[in-house]
Design an enzyme around this catalytic site. Structure first.
Site, PDB file in Angstrom:
ATOM      1  N   CYS A 112       0.804  -1.224   0.000  1.00  0.00           N
ATOM      2  CA  CYS A 112       0.000   0.000   0.000  1.00  0.00           C
ATOM      3  C   CYS A 112       0.837   1.275   0.000  1.00  0.00           C
ATOM      4  O   CYS A 112       0.336   2.345  -0.323  1.00  0.00           O
ATOM      5  CB  CYS A 112      -0.951  -0.013   1.188  1.00  0.00           C
ATOM      6  SG  CYS A 112      -1.906  -1.539   1.330  1.00  0.00           S
ATOM      7  N   HIS A 250      -3.435   6.731   2.581  1.00  0.00           N
ATOM      8  CA  HIS A 250      -3.841   5.421   2.068  1.00  0.00           C
ATOM      9  C   HIS A 250      -5.215   5.109   2.636  1.00  0.00           C
ATOM     10  O   HIS A 250      -5.452   5.223   3.849  1.00  0.00           O
ATOM     11  CB  HIS A 250      -2.824   4.369   2.496  1.00  0.00           C
ATOM     12  CG  HIS A 250      -3.284   2.967   2.300  1.00  0.00           C
ATOM     13  ND1 HIS A 250      -3.846   2.523   1.119  1.00  0.00           N
ATOM     14  CD2 HIS A 250      -3.287   1.897   3.146  1.00  0.00           C
ATOM     15  CE1 HIS A 250      -4.162   1.253   1.246  1.00  0.00           C
ATOM     16  NE2 HIS A 250      -3.836   0.849   2.462  1.00  0.00           N
ATOM     17  N   ASN A 280     -10.195  -0.410  -0.254  1.00  0.00           N
ATOM     18  CA  ASN A 280      -8.737  -0.424  -0.162  1.00  0.00           C
ATOM     19  C   ASN A 280      -8.169  -1.061  -1.428  1.00  0.00           C
ATOM     20  O   ASN A 280      -8.274  -2.266  -1.623  1.00  0.00           O
ATOM     21  CB  ASN A 280      -8.313  -1.211   1.082  1.00  0.00           C
ATOM     22  CG  ASN A 280      -6.812  -1.268   1.278  1.00  0.00           C
ATOM     23  OD1 ASN A 280      -6.041  -0.945   0.386  1.00  0.00           O
ATOM     24  ND2 ASN A 280      -6.393  -1.698   2.463  1.00  0.00           N
TER      25      ASN A 280
END
EC number: 2.3.1.180
Length: 323
Positions: A112, A250, A280
Site C-alpha cells: 500500500c 492510504h 482499499n
C-alpha cells in the site's frame, strides 16, 4: 529545471460495483457491520481485466492531461502486489501497451506504500539519469488474491489503478519524502507466492496465495506510522500544517485515519477520504484519490499536500509536494 512535478494525473476503476450487501450474500456479514468497522460501502472489482490493463488505462489519461506523448517517456515504474505474472513486469507490459519504447521499466513491491515510494524513486532516477519525464503507476487487482470466504479481509479490498506523469519544472513539485519500513512486523500482512516443492527440498511447503492479515497489528502500526511519517516529512521544510490544504492518506480503514488525525491533533477535514466508494486498493488508493480530487477541482496550482501511506512489509512513507 531542477524540480520534479506532477504534470498529469489519471485513474481507472473497473465498472463492476460490489456493495456490502452483495458480499453479505456469500459471507456472514452486513452493510451495517462493514460500515461501522471500516467506513466502506462498496468497491470496484475486475471481471477479467488484469493489472497491466487497468494500469494502461490510468496511464493514458495521465499522459493526456500532462500533454506528453508516451513515446517520450523515459521511465515507467509500477507499484503493485498483484502483477499479471512474475515476469515480465507490469511496467514492461504497460510500456508495450503504450508503445513507450524509450522508457526504462520496473515494478516495485511495497504494497500500500507503493505509489509514494514510487514517486520518490522516480524523482531520484530523474535527477541522477537526467530524465525529463516519468510515469508512476499504482495498480492492483486484489480480487484475484483475496480469500472471498474470509470475512475479515474480503470486505476491505477492491481493484483499481492510478497514474501520475512527472516532469522537470521550474516551479516547486515534490518537496520532500520520508520512506521507512519495519520488516520484523512483516508477518502481519502476507500473500504467499509459490509452493516450495522441488526434488531437493527437505519438506514440501505450500504457499497461501491469498491475503492474510492481522488486523489489530496493522491498526496499531498504521496509526503510529501515519503520525511519524507526516511529522518527519514536515521537518526542516518551513511548511506548517496551516499551509497544508490536504493530507491524502492510504484509504485502508476509516478508523485508522480517525485515530491518526487525533494523534496528530488535526481535524479529520484535513484528510481526503474516498474509501466509502472505492475500498482499499493498496498501491492505487493514493493516486485514485488524487485523480478524484483533481476532477472535483479541489487541487489548484501552488496547493501544498501530503501523501501518506502504510502497508505490507511493513512499510510506510510520506511525500510533501506542491501541486
Amino acid at each position: 529545471m531542477s524540480n520534479i512535478k506532477i504534470a498529469g494525473i489519471g485513474a481507472y476503476l473497473p465498472s463492476l460495483v460490489v456493495t456490502n450487501d452483495r458480499i453479505s450474500e456469500f459471507v456472514e456479514t452486513s452493510d451495517e457491520w462493514i460500515v461501522q468497522r471500516t467506513g466502506m460501502r462498496e468497491r470496484r472489482i475486475s471481471e477479467g481485466e488484469n493489472t497491466s490493463d487497468i494500469s494502461t488505462k490510468a496511464a493514458k489519461l495521465a499522459l493526456e492531461r500532462a500533454g506528453i506523448d508516451a513515446k517520450d517517456l523515459e521511465l515507467i515504474i509500477v507499484a503493485t502486489i498483484s502483477p499479471d505474472m512474475f515476469i515480465p513486469s507490469v511496467a514492461c507490459l504497460v510500456q508495450s501497451n503504450l508503445d513507450a519504447s524509450k522508457a526504462a521499466c520496473f515494478d516495485i513491491s511495497v504494497a500500500c506504500s507503493g505509489f509514494v515510494y514510487g514517486l520518490e524513486t522516480a524523482k531520484a532516477l530523474m535527477m541522477s539519469m537526467n530524465y525529463k519525464n516519468a510515469l508512476v503507476v499504482g495498480a492492483e487487482v486484489l480480487s484475484k488474491v483475496t480469500d472471498w470466504t474470509d470475512r475479515s479481509t474480503c470486505i476491505l479490498f477492491g481493484d483499481g489503478a492510478g497514474a501520475a506523469v512527472l516532469k522537470r519544472d521550474e516551479a516547486p513539485g515534490i518537496i520532500k519524502s520520508y520512506l521507512r519500513a519495519d520488516g520484523k512486523k512483516g508477518e502481519a500482512l502476507t500473500i504467499g507466492a509459490t509452493d516450495f516443492d522441488t526434488p531437493f527440498s527437505k519438506e514440501k511447503k505450500l504457499a497461501k496465495r491469498t491475503i492474510d492479515m492481522n488486523g489489530r497489528e496493522i491498526l496499531r502500526f498504521a496509526v503510529s506510522a501515519i503520525d511519524e511519517a507526516v511529522t518527519e516529512v514536515m521537518k526542516d521544510t518551513n511548511v506548517s500544517f496551516d499551509d497544508i490544504k490536504y493530507i491524502v492518506p492510504h484509504q485502508a480503514n476509516y478508523r485508522i485515519i480517525k485515530l491518526a488525525a487525533e494523534k496528530l491533533k488535526l481535524s479529520e477535514d484535513k484528510f481526503y477520504l474516498n474509501l466509502e466508494k472505492v475500498g482499499n486498493t493498496s498501491a492505487a488508493t493514493v493516486p485514485i484519490a488524487l485523480n478524484e480530487m483533481y476532477e472535483k477541482g479541489l487541487l489548484n496550482k501552488g496547493d501544498k499536500i501530503i501523501l501518506v501511506a502504510f502497508g505490507g512489509g511493513l512499510t510506510y512513507a510520506a511525500t510533501l509536494l506542491e501541486w
